[in-house]
Design an enzyme around this catalytic site. Sequence first.
Site: not given
Length: 563
Positions: A242, A275, A277-280
């Site tokens: 990412k 933003t 928590g975007t990865g989870c």
Amino acid sequence: MTESTQLLCCHFDCGGQVRLSKVAPFVRSSLRFPFWSSHTNTNTKKFRVGSVKVQEADMNMVITSDNKIPHVLTVAGSDSGAGAGIQADLKACAARRVYCSTVITAVTAQNTVGVQGVDIVSEDFVAEQLQSVLSDMHVDVVKTGMLPSLNIVKVLCQSLRKFPIKALVVDPVMISTSGDVLAGPSVLNGFREELLPMADIVTPNIKEASVLLGDVPLKSVSDMRTAAKLIHDFGPRNVLIKGGDLPNSVDAIDVFFDGEEFYELCSLRVNTTNTHGTGCTLASCIAAELAKGSSMLSAVKTAKHFIGTALDYSRDLVIGNGAQGPFDHFLAFKNMNQSSSRQNRFNPNDLLLYAVTDSAMNRKWGRSIAEAVKAAVEGGATIVQLREKDTETRDFLEAAKECLKICRSYGVPLLINDRIDVALACDADGVHIGQSDLPASLTRTLLGPGKIIGVSCKTTEQAQQAWIDGADYIGCGGVYPTNTKANNRTIGLDGLKEVSQASKLPVVAIGGIGLSNARAVMEIGVPNLKGVAVVSALFDRECILTETRNLHALLSEAAFLIQ
Ligand SMILES: Cc1ncc(COP(=O)(O)OP(=O)(O)O)c(N)n1
Ligand SMILES: Cc1nc(C(=O)O)sc1CCOP(=O)(O)O
Ligand SMILES: [Mg+2]
């Protein structure tokens, strides 16, 4: 109790009573997912991720004939602020309409400012939670987040060997968005040696990819590609790096590598600090789509688009006083004061490469409508219009149904030209109408707020009326002379520019556009102009797939350069 706390409480039960059932041994080959077979050359594929419908697709919850619902198990840490971790996973899965069970590996005291404390759950109790869920429930996909100790990685791998699942999504959480360390170096070996070889996909951000590779710096998309290849060597079948944190990049570019080909997934960076928590969420969305049966690339594209939409919807949300706030997974915030849900089902970026079919051209090349549409969406068309001027109504309806299935499987909207009756009968995503067709206001009344309506406009007055009538976009042309539509008035680039500047709706240009002039069209530089609509440059050619790919690549690049 508020709605959100109810949701949290009921899902925190990790799976109910312990009931040991007989389970088949872990079958490694069961982890394989089908991929888009058409991508065979070795070049990098660049996608602008803007073609996946979010809201309406959500409503199609997949429930099998034996009343099962796709099921994701998340193995992750709890975030008391509910922006990331288990809480984000639950919200993401609920938004994507799959069931989510939870195994909690750590409890963090956390808010929008940072991580104030971490309490790691013992590996024995993690093992017990895994046993509770996996022995009782049919889990399709396991998604991992914060795995704070090597022993927890080990018990997880043991459980995965014991219980068969369809896919494993590994989000190698190591550092929080606030910069706090969530998994130390001891876990790294567990990742590299045990977990990653089992993974169907691993989704590190730039920092995590760097740490996985022994702190090599990643500064460019080219570095990301090299890193993806090296991480792939650890054993996961697919790698998604990412690039949100990549310096000096206007877009959010992620690099996807399936072991053979690279894909650059490119989307507009949303200007927001919400933003956390975007990865989870991204990893959970991928897991949810895989649980529903998507191919890996399609799951990744859908997830990325979902994140973009959710961030956009939540850009002004205020929760907490810290630097990075959470976002709204249910896409409700921006809509709070709006009476209809029209914004939810039409994404103007879908207009980038608008493929319009033509029955005479299909006949000339001996193709069915469905064959032509399939090739176009495989090549990267972001929206499709069936413009069948001389097809019998019954045949048109059958073809439309077939094309709808194809388009839905790619997340590409399908519109019907002129024929509102056909659009209603097959439940198409909307219609495109012209100045001599049924008026747009009446069309809106007939179709309701949930469908897309496009209107052809050659003048600023027509564009204004289309907006008043409740259309979603306008088609503007003919930009260049065309043989496809008889007696069509050409308005040129100047006419296009004038109408686009005046239009309150997004615009797609049409008429005589192809590879040779699409860049010039996009370069008129009006933000409202979102793409080009094309008939002969795709469908009056020997290979629709190649032509669409080439035009898509050109448009993605042009859109990238212009923004
Ligand atoms: C995207 C798009 N723009 C314009 C048209 C032309 O529509 P119309 O003026 O109704 O003409 P016909 O296509 O019906 O001949 C279009 N189809 N699509
Ligand atoms: C269907 C249509 N409408 C137009 C308009 O100006 O509104 S031009 C057009 C035909 C576009 O076909 P081609 O891409 O082959 O030129
Ligand atoms: Mg028409």
